[in-house]
Scaffold this motif. Structure first.
Motif, PDB file in Angstrom:
ATOM      1  N   ILE A 151       0.866  -1.188   0.000  1.00 55.66           N
ATOM      2  CA  ILE A 151       0.000   0.000   0.000  1.00 55.66           C
ATOM      3  C   ILE A 151       0.900   1.235   0.000  1.00 55.66           C
ATOM      4  O   ILE A 151       1.347   1.684   1.053  1.00 55.66           O
ATOM      5  CB  ILE A 151      -0.924   0.028   1.231  1.00 55.66           C
ATOM      6  CG1 ILE A 151      -1.693  -1.283   1.367  1.00 55.66           C
ATOM      7  CG2 ILE A 151      -1.893   1.214   1.141  1.00 55.66           C
ATOM      8  CD1 ILE A 151      -2.487  -1.400   2.654  1.00 55.66           C
ATOM      9  N   TYR A 164      -1.967   6.703  -2.255  1.00 54.76           N
ATOM     10  CA  TYR A 164      -2.008   6.991  -3.687  1.00 54.76           C
ATOM     11  C   TYR A 164      -3.083   6.209  -4.439  1.00 54.76           C
ATOM     12  O   TYR A 164      -3.682   6.704  -5.390  1.00 54.76           O
ATOM     13  CB  TYR A 164      -0.633   6.740  -4.301  1.00 54.76           C
ATOM     14  CG  TYR A 164       0.411   7.705  -3.790  1.00 54.76           C
ATOM     15  CD1 TYR A 164       0.316   9.064  -4.068  1.00 54.76           C
ATOM     16  CD2 TYR A 164       1.484   7.262  -3.023  1.00 54.76           C
ATOM     17  CE1 TYR A 164       1.269   9.961  -3.592  1.00 54.76           C
ATOM     18  CE2 TYR A 164       2.438   8.149  -2.545  1.00 54.76           C
ATOM     19  CZ  TYR A 164       2.323   9.495  -2.836  1.00 54.76           C
ATOM     20  OH  TYR A 164       3.256  10.379  -2.358  1.00 54.76           O
ATOM     21  N   ASP A 165      -3.315   4.977  -4.014  1.00 57.30           N
ATOM     22  CA  ASP A 165      -4.335   4.149  -4.666  1.00 57.30           C
ATOM     23  C   ASP A 165      -5.272   3.612  -3.585  1.00 57.30           C
ATOM     24  O   ASP A 165      -5.068   2.516  -3.056  1.00 57.30           O
ATOM     25  CB  ASP A 165      -3.691   2.987  -5.427  1.00 57.30           C
ATOM     26  CG  ASP A 165      -2.806   3.464  -6.561  1.00 57.30           C
ATOM     27  OD1 ASP A 165      -3.316   4.212  -7.420  1.00 57.30           O
ATOM     28  OD2 ASP A 165      -1.615   3.099  -6.576  1.00 57.30           O
ATOM     29  N   LEU A 167      -8.016   1.791  -1.385  1.00 55.07           N
ATOM     30  CA  LEU A 167      -8.501   0.415  -1.496  1.00 55.07           C
ATOM     31  C   LEU A 167     -10.019   0.418  -1.437  1.00 55.07           C
ATOM     32  O   LEU A 167     -10.616   0.481  -0.365  1.00 55.07           O
ATOM     33  CB  LEU A 167      -7.927  -0.430  -0.355  1.00 55.07           C
ATOM     34  CG  LEU A 167      -6.401  -0.395  -0.173  1.00 55.07           C
ATOM     35  CD1 LEU A 167      -5.989  -1.220   1.031  1.00 55.07           C
ATOM     36  CD2 LEU A 167      -5.706  -0.889  -1.434  1.00 55.07           C
ATOM     37  N   ARG A 168     -10.664   0.313  -2.608  1.00 53.69           N
ATOM     38  CA  ARG A 168     -12.120   0.418  -2.645  1.00 53.69           C
ATOM     39  C   ARG A 168     -12.803  -0.720  -3.391  1.00 53.69           C
ATOM     40  O   ARG A 168     -14.017  -0.692  -3.583  1.00 53.69           O
ATOM     41  CB  ARG A 168     -12.528   1.761  -3.261  1.00 53.69           C
ATOM     42  CG  ARG A 168     -12.072   2.942  -2.408  1.00 53.69           C
ATOM     43  CD  ARG A 168     -12.367   4.273  -3.043  1.00 53.69           C
ATOM     44  NE  ARG A 168     -11.854   5.360  -2.189  1.00 53.69           N
ATOM     45  CZ  ARG A 168     -11.783   6.636  -2.576  1.00 53.69           C
ATOM     46  NH1 ARG A 168     -12.191   6.984  -3.791  1.00 53.69           N
ATOM     47  NH2 ARG A 168     -11.307   7.552  -1.738  1.00 53.69           N
ATOM     48  N   ALA A 172      -8.557  -4.797  -5.179  1.00 55.81           N
ATOM     49  CA  ALA A 172      -7.505  -4.001  -4.534  1.00 55.81           C
ATOM     50  C   ALA A 172      -7.152  -4.577  -3.166  1.00 55.81           C
ATOM     51  O   ALA A 172      -5.967  -4.667  -2.795  1.00 55.81           O
ATOM     52  CB  ALA A 172      -7.971  -2.548  -4.403  1.00 55.81           C
ATOM     53  N   GLU A 175      -4.882  -7.588  -3.132  1.00 53.28           N
ATOM     54  CA  GLU A 175      -3.468  -7.317  -3.390  1.00 53.28           C
ATOM     55  C   GLU A 175      -2.698  -6.945  -2.124  1.00 53.28           C
ATOM     56  O   GLU A 175      -1.476  -6.844  -2.155  1.00 53.28           O
ATOM     57  CB  GLU A 175      -3.339  -6.190  -4.423  1.00 53.28           C
ATOM     58  CG  GLU A 175      -3.831  -6.549  -5.816  1.00 53.28           C
ATOM     59  CD  GLU A 175      -3.046  -7.697  -6.424  1.00 53.28           C
ATOM     60  OE1 GLU A 175      -1.802  -7.680  -6.324  1.00 53.28           O
ATOM     61  OE2 GLU A 175      -3.687  -8.612  -6.985  1.00 53.28           O
ATOM     62  N   CYS A 219      -6.815   3.938   4.401  1.00 49.57           N
ATOM     63  CA  CYS A 219      -6.559   3.304   3.109  1.00 49.57           C
ATOM     64  C   CYS A 219      -7.761   3.342   2.175  1.00 49.57           C
ATOM     65  O   CYS A 219      -7.598   3.399   0.957  1.00 49.57           O
ATOM     66  CB  CYS A 219      -6.116   1.854   3.319  1.00 49.57           C
ATOM     67  SG  CYS A 219      -4.514   1.718   4.132  1.00 49.57           S
ATOM     68  N   GLY A 222      -8.340   7.247   1.396  1.00 50.64           N
ATOM     69  CA  GLY A 222      -7.239   7.851   0.642  1.00 50.64           C
ATOM     70  C   GLY A 222      -6.441   8.839   1.458  1.00 50.64           C
ATOM     71  O   GLY A 222      -5.569   9.532   0.944  1.00 50.64           O
TER      72      GLY A 222
END
Length: 411
Positions: A151, A164-165, A167-168, A172, A175, A219, A222
């Motif tokens: 993450i 940055y990305d 988790l939704r 995701a 990962e 997370c 964001g």
């Protein structure tokens, strides 16, 4: 139970100067007797077999409540670094802040400072070298494990944490890897070991981690949030995805606590700052079982490690917090200390809970609030603290006064 002492009975702080620089003169302590009078007594000196903080948490008889302040999370001022147990003089406090601010200029990014073993140790030890505190807390952040879980994140000055990305989706979350501290944050273990070597038995070394729901909130949202729309949307529309993420954080944070303990941490605080955004029913589904699982898992390998739970704004959840199994529940200032003690029950120690805003008041007012808190908490199982992190702009002389008064208390 401890009895409040009159503010005017406090000894004054003085320094003896010499070629070696400032050093603290042995001061008389103020004892709170059973009938409330102030009695002068020489402060105890020497190395304790067990740090005062740990003894207090275990419910042992101690001479005074241990005291420390949490830093204001995300702050880019020198005050972000006052997360430790201090015996403060005003000029020593200034010296400490200046030293830290110089490091910030040289290493402007928070992660540069918090992920380098030499800098972590140096920053953690700066107050120790100036004040010889009762304990030293690791300089770090609750989001430090995230890269090791796949993450990516950063802490941006003026903005705070940025994921940055976010988790939704289920893909995701799938990962996200289990955190292996030995592989991803060896500097944390090295720093804790060095801190223990430096302070020996003269102070407690403290570690900390983020709680699953709080980490998940960062997370999924964001970063920081005011409304927690995204995490609640996931909780209420796709709970299976959130539970999957919470379980990954649970396993990883239990690993991280054990790792910190194995490398020198003598107590670990769990920050569940955002769990109080949940209703009691939702807390019981999305936070409580995971906190309990962490505690139970750590107890299997480290049964005597003190665990502290901090959740700001937890007044509506107070009776549920001891169900996690932690040793200490940290109260914020919105809960009366005496009422909090009663609601928590007798099987858990308590931390807190002076309003950080009190430090903007007069010295007499600060003293009164400290004595009131200590009296209501009683003389067993209390760690004196603010109810939240110290606020930016707090007068440094009032921080000094806070610790001077706290250190002078005797049960």
């Amino acid at each position: 139970m401890a009895t409040a002492c009159p503010p005017l009975s406090l000894p004054s702080t003085s320094l003896l100067r010499g070629r070696a620089g400032p050093r603290r003169r042995q001061l008389s302590a103020v004892r709170c007797s059973a009938v409330g009078e102030a009695v002068a007594e020489e402060a105890s000196v020497g190395t304790a077999v067990e740090p005062l903080l740990v003894s207090a948490i275990r419910g042992k008889k101690v001479e005074r409540p241990p005291v420390w302040l949490m830093r204001q999370a995300g702050s880019e001022t020198g005050l972000e670094f006052v997360g430790l147990l201090l015996e403060v003089t005003i000029e020593g406090f200034r010296q400490c802040l200046v030293s830290y601010q110089l490091l910030c200029e040289r290493y402007p990014k928070f992660r540069e400072r918090s992920e380098n073993v030499d800098l972590v140790v140096e920053i953690s030890l700066q107050p120790w070298k100036v004040f010889k505190p009762d304990g030293v807390i690791l300089f770090s952040d609750i989001l430090t494990p995230l890269p090791g879980m796949n993450i990516p994140f950063d802490i941006v000055k003026g903005k705070g944490p940025v994921i940055y990305d976010p988790l939704r989706t289920a893909a995701a979350v799938n990962e996200v890897r289990e955190f292996v501290p030995e592989e991803w944050v060896p500097y944390v273990g090295q720093a804790l070991n060095l801190l223990r070597q430096e302070v020996k038995n003269e102070a407690a070394v403290l570690g900390f981690v983020g709680a699953p729901f709080t980490l998940a909130s960062y997370c999924v949202e964001g970063g920081s949030s005011k409304n927690f729309t995204m995490i609640k949307k996931m909780a209420f529309s796709e709970p299976t995805i959130l539970h999957n993420l919470l379980q990954k954080f649970t396993t990883s944070m239990a690993n991280y606590i054990r790792y910190q303990a194995d490398n020198g941490a003598q107590a670990v605080q769990i920050f569940d700052s955002w769990a109080t955004e949940l209703s009691p029913a939702d807390f019981e589904e999305f936070s409580l079982p995971y906190l309990k699982q962490i505690v139970d898992s750590v107890r299997e390998t480290h049964p005597s490690l003190p665990l502290i739970l901090y959740a700001s704004g937890s007044g509506g959840l107070l009776e549920r917090l001891p169900l996690t199994g932690v040793d200490v529940v940290s109260l914020d200032w919105t809960v009366d200390m005496a009422e909090g003690r009663k609601r928590l029950g007798s099987n858990v120690a308590v931390q807190g809970n002076v309003d950080p805003g009190v430090l903007f008041g007069s010295k007499e007012f600060i003293s009164k609030r400290i004595y009131d808190t200590v009296q209501k908490a009683g003389n067993v199982g209390h760690v004196l603290n603010l109810g939240h992190g110290i606020k930016v702009g707090t007068p440094e002389e009032n921080v000094a006064h806070f610790f001077e008064v706290a250190k002078g208390i005797r049960y």
